[in-house]
Design a protein around this motif. Structure first.
Motif, PDB file in Angstrom:
ATOM      1  N   ASP A  33     151.285 -18.532  42.335  1.00 53.29           N
ATOM      2  CA  ASP A  33     151.575 -17.144  42.722  1.00 53.29           C
ATOM      3  C   ASP A  33     151.285 -16.958  44.210  1.00 53.29           C
ATOM      4  O   ASP A  33     152.019 -16.269  44.923  1.00 53.29           O
ATOM      5  CB  ASP A  33     150.706 -16.164  41.929  1.00 53.29           C
ATOM      6  CG  ASP A  33     150.882 -16.289  40.428  1.00 53.29           C
ATOM      7  OD1 ASP A  33     151.967 -16.714  40.001  1.00 53.29           O
ATOM      8  OD2 ASP A  33     149.929 -15.964  39.700  1.00 53.29           O
ATOM      9  N   HIS A  77     145.386 -14.136  39.737  1.00 48.70           N
ATOM     10  CA  HIS A  77     146.581 -14.906  40.065  1.00 48.70           C
ATOM     11  C   HIS A  77     146.325 -16.402  39.949  1.00 48.70           C
ATOM     12  O   HIS A  77     145.172 -16.860  40.021  1.00 48.70           O
ATOM     13  CB  HIS A  77     147.061 -14.605  41.489  1.00 48.70           C
ATOM     14  CG  HIS A  77     147.598 -13.223  41.668  1.00 48.70           C
ATOM     15  ND1 HIS A  77     148.825 -12.830  41.176  1.00 48.70           N
ATOM     16  CD2 HIS A  77     147.072 -12.130  42.284  1.00 48.70           C
ATOM     17  CE1 HIS A  77     149.026 -11.562  41.475  1.00 48.70           C
ATOM     18  NE2 HIS A  77     147.974 -11.109  42.142  1.00 48.70           N
ATOM     19  N   PHE A  85     153.127 -12.966  39.129  1.00 49.20           N
ATOM     20  CA  PHE A  85     153.937 -13.745  40.080  1.00 49.20           C
ATOM     21  C   PHE A  85     154.930 -12.863  40.833  1.00 49.20           C
ATOM     22  O   PHE A  85     155.761 -12.195  40.210  1.00 49.20           O
ATOM     23  CB  PHE A  85     154.712 -14.824  39.317  1.00 49.20           C
ATOM     24  CG  PHE A  85     155.535 -15.724  40.197  1.00 49.20           C
ATOM     25  CD1 PHE A  85     154.974 -16.870  40.742  1.00 49.20           C
ATOM     26  CD2 PHE A  85     156.851 -15.435  40.475  1.00 49.20           C
ATOM     27  CE1 PHE A  85     155.739 -17.706  41.560  1.00 49.20           C
ATOM     28  CE2 PHE A  85     157.621 -16.250  41.292  1.00 49.20           C
ATOM     29  CZ  PHE A  85     157.054 -17.397  41.826  1.00 49.20           C
TER      30      PHE A  85
END
Length: 287
Positions: A236, A232, A187
């Motif tokens: 994110d 991800h 993140f």
């Protein structure tokens, strides 16, 4: 392995050339008038503006007022809402990977990397410097300074937040701040941030919503590719897009005071709206 490497190198060169050619094409209708300044003087002036533009973007939160804080709250709320369904969206998007053409997968992986990003943005700036086209130079300054500002911020956030990537198989709620292992640098998404920063900066040159939508779609693919690769979560990606937009808008305002050429000279503002409904969740951005 050699064939794959050769294909990757070809893709790098193609992306850089297309990005530079596209940007030059945007300004093809502008007359290129050679100013009295030497290119070295232009470069020094532009370099200072790149550096100061980065500093300006970092200082903006200290000058935010009610509207800006409300927008920031909307971004946090929207990211939080998406975070709640990260596991489900991650599985869904990963399941679509096999149906994505290989060329799109390669594009998504290559274009969002820092190395390829700076090859493309530097190409735009150098084209403007060589032709002494202020509008193209300004675009290059905006692209490079925005990528630098947003890129450094995301690196700090990745380390400080320490969120586990989906491939770590620890779930969306696992955080280990300042863990040097890249599996805890989820993140926000760096690929999404760099690619969309470029797309948003280029998209500002156009008024047509259809042209903007096409450019933004191309800019979103690298970030989405990282979701279907398990690197991800969707939140994110969402937060990275927000950073991209805020950074470009901020530096663009700063450059308005430094260059005669301006983009969308009217009021520059953006707003976020959350849309909830039965089985639906949406985040709408108005610009």
């Amino acid at each position: 392995m050699q064939n794959k490497s050769s294909f990757a190198n070809t893709m790098k060169k193609t992306i850089a050339l297309l990005f530079t050619a596209f940007s030059m094409g945007v300004y093809a209708q502008d007359s290129i008038v050679a100013p009295t300044e030497k290119r070295w003087d232009m470069f020094k002036y532009d370099f200072v503006n790149m550096f100061k533009g980065v500093g300006y973007s970092y200082a903006r939160p200290f000058h935010w007022k009610g509207q800006q804080w409300a927008q920031f709250g909307g971004v946090i709320a929207g990211t939080g809402a998406v975070y709640l369904i990260d596991d489900d969206t991650s599985r869904f998007i990963q399941n679509q990977k096999d149906g994505v053409p290989q060329v799109i997968r390669e594009y998504g992986e290559l274009y969002g990397s820092p190395e390829n990003n700076y090859i493309a943005t530097s190409g735009v700036y150098l084209a403007g410097l060589i032709t002494k086209n202020e509008k193209l130079r300004r675009t290059g300054v905006l692209l490079i300074s925005s990528a630098t500002s947003a890129g450094f911020l995301q690196q700090v956030l990745k380390s400080a937040v320490g969120r586990a990537r989906p491939v770590a198989e620890k779930g969306k709620d696992t955080f280990d701040p300042f863990n040097s292992n890249r599996n805890f640098h989820s993140f926000p998404s760096g690929h999404a941030l760099l690619a969309f920063t470029n797309a948003y900066a280029i998209g500002k040159q156009f008024k047509s919503p259809w042209v903007k939508a096409g450019i933004y779609t191309l800019g979103a693919i690298p970030g989405i590719s990282r979701i279907w690769d398990g690197q991800h979560y969707l939140s994110d990606f969402v937060f990275a897009i927000a950073i991209s937009i805020a950074t470009v808008e901020s530096i663009d305002r700063y450059l308005d005071r430094k260059y005669d050429e301006k983009y969308n000279a009217g009021a520059k503002k953006m707003s976020w709206n959350l849309n909830f409904g039965p089985g639906t969740l949406g985040v709408a951005l108005q610009f």
